[in-house]
Scaffold this active site. Structure first.
Site, PDB file in Angstrom:
ATOM      1  N   LYS A  61       0.827  -1.210   0.000  1.00 36.07           N
ATOM      2  CA  LYS A  61       0.000   0.000   0.000  1.00 36.07           C
ATOM      3  C   LYS A  61       0.863   1.264   0.000  1.00 36.07           C
ATOM      4  CE  LYS A  61      -2.308  -1.395   3.649  1.00 36.07           C
ATOM      5  NZ  LYS A  61      -1.682  -2.724   3.771  1.00 36.07           N
ATOM      6  N   THR A  62       1.867   1.301   0.883  1.00 35.66           N
ATOM      7  CA  THR A  62       2.744   2.477   0.921  1.00 35.66           C
ATOM      8  C   THR A  62       3.502   2.603  -0.400  1.00 35.66           C
ATOM      9  OG1 THR A  62       3.019   2.043   3.271  1.00 35.66           O
ATOM     10  CG2 THR A  62       4.543   3.603   2.286  1.00 35.66           C
ATOM     11  N   ASP A 106      -1.737   6.645   6.255  1.00 35.83           N
ATOM     12  CA  ASP A 106      -1.679   5.219   6.559  1.00 35.83           C
ATOM     13  C   ASP A 106      -2.639   4.932   7.709  1.00 35.83           C
ATOM     14  OD1 ASP A 106      -0.811   2.668   6.247  1.00 35.83           O
ATOM     15  OD2 ASP A 106       1.179   2.968   7.117  1.00 35.83           O
ATOM     16  N   THR A 155      -6.019  -1.502   6.704  1.00 38.73           N
ATOM     17  CA  THR A 155      -6.079  -2.959   6.779  1.00 38.73           C
ATOM     18  C   THR A 155      -7.506  -3.383   7.116  1.00 38.73           C
ATOM     19  OG1 THR A 155      -5.410  -2.736   9.087  1.00 38.73           O
ATOM     20  CG2 THR A 155      -3.689  -3.293   7.510  1.00 38.73           C
ATOM     21  N   ARG A 214       6.511  -8.076   1.971  1.00 41.19           N
ATOM     22  CA  ARG A 214       7.358  -7.630   3.100  1.00 41.19           C
ATOM     23  C   ARG A 214       7.967  -8.832   3.812  1.00 41.19           C
ATOM     24  NH1 ARG A 214       4.348  -4.064   6.519  1.00 41.19           N
ATOM     25  NH2 ARG A 214       5.255  -2.356   5.334  1.00 41.19           N
TER      26      ARG A 214
END
Ligand code: ADP
Length: 330
Positions: A61-62, A106, A155, A214
């Protein structure tokens, strides 16, 4: 393995982040949707619509927010829901924006309610009302804002109030990655890290990375360490040994995943069990279970959600039977 980043990891992640949509691996649907949206904005020389990115942690997302800034040639400013605890915090962020800027928020579902209302107006009309004074003397002063593009990440898109969700022109739902896509992520990362791992080792690592870039990148670093310490070992042995050392099982489940599965299967007889009971049983936050553990176990077909709670599927029960009794986290 906690998909949230440690500070040390942030620097490392920065180095591995793709900066263009073309380099962004996987998520073909979201990529296609964003391509059209960004290109249309470029052709009309306007700021793109507000965009909501939804999905479990570590799926990009980032990274996508930064790509949106990069692809539209706009500066990007970072903030987060937990940092916005009062409407005033948001007013400070919004009034500092320069025209056309991308504002990335975020964990937007964790923003204060009072700020959410201010955000509605800001997203729609690029203005806010600032309250000054208290009681009978209170007045609201309108403030014009520079046009901006809000990119929110969450999320828990279900936790966003409908009026906020509706004000995003587009919501991208990120899915867990296919193993083949994670192999490409790992191949790219190993190149950037000057590691030369055999294809079979990368494939094994990819299949045990919880469908999450990640985690794949993080495990890659652990494998690199292991191979450094055990010079002369084969790459595939390195992957297997490092994953065992760091508690990742053959199906890619980490300790918390296994604890949850173990609890549903053994303590609660296969379920159904409610979220808060389950969270208490494994000593984890309900939020972590719901947004991190559960989506993955559901996608792997190990557990299911029913109106009466979580259940272990037949395959989940089989997997749980093979778990050691210490997989209970207590
Ligand atoms: P999120 O914001 O969803 O938690 P991030 O965008 O911070 O996730 O991604 C975590 C890490 O995974 C970053 O280091 C990034 O480089 C990598 N990553 C995520 N998605 C991709 C992708 N599609 N291709 C390559 N690397 C990715």
């Amino acid at each position: 393995i906690d998909p949230a980043s440690t500070p040390e990891e942030l620097a490392f992640e920065g180095a591995l982040r793709p900066t263009t949509l073309t380099d962004f691996v996987g998520q073909p649907k979201v990529r296609g949707q964003l391509e059209v949206l960004l290109q249309a904005a470029r052709m009309q020389e306007r700021a793109p619509d507000h965009i909501l990115l939804a999905g479990p942690p570590g799926l990009g997302k980032t990274t996508l927010a930064m790509i949106i800034g990069h692809e539209t040639g706009r500066p990007i400013r970072f903030s987060s829901g937990p940092a916005i605890q009062h409407a005033g915090d948001l007013a400070a962020v919004l009034s500092a924006l320069v025209p056309g800027e991308v504002l990335f928020v975020d964990e937007i579902h964790r923003m204060a309610r009072s700020a959410e209302e201010m955000l509605y107006l800001a997203m729609e009309d690029f203005r806010i009302d600032i309250m000054v004074g208290k009681g009978a003397g209170a007045a609201s002063i309108p403030l014009e804002l520079a046009p901006f593009t809000l990119v929110g990440a969450t999320t828990r898109s279900g936790m966003l109030p409908a009026p906020l969700r509706d004000r995003f022109g587009f919501t991208a739902h990120l899915e867990f990655y296919e193993t083949a896509d994670l192999e490409r992520v790992l191949a790219r990362s190993s190149r950037l890290m000057d590691l030369d791992l055999e294809a079979a080792a990368l494939a094994e690592l990819a299949s045990r990375s919880r469908g999450t870039p990640r985690i794949a990148n993080r495990l890659l670093r652990r494998v690199r360490d292991w191979l450094l310490v055990h010079a002369g070992s084969s790459d595939i042995d390195g992957v297997r040994a490092a994953l065992e050392l760091y508690d990742v099982d053959e199906a890619g489940l980490d300790r918390i995943d296994r604890a949850v599965l173990h609890a549903i299967a053994h303590r609660f007889g296969g379920g159904p069990v409610g979220l808060s009971t389950l969270a208490a049983a494994v000593g984890e936050e309900a939020d972590t279970i719901e947004s991190v553990v559960e989506p993955f176990l559901v996608r792997e077909g190990l557990i299911g959600r029913t109106p009466r709670g979580r259940i272990a599927t037949a395959s989940g029960m089989r997997h749980a039977r093979a778990l050691a009794p210490d997989d209970t986290l207590d």
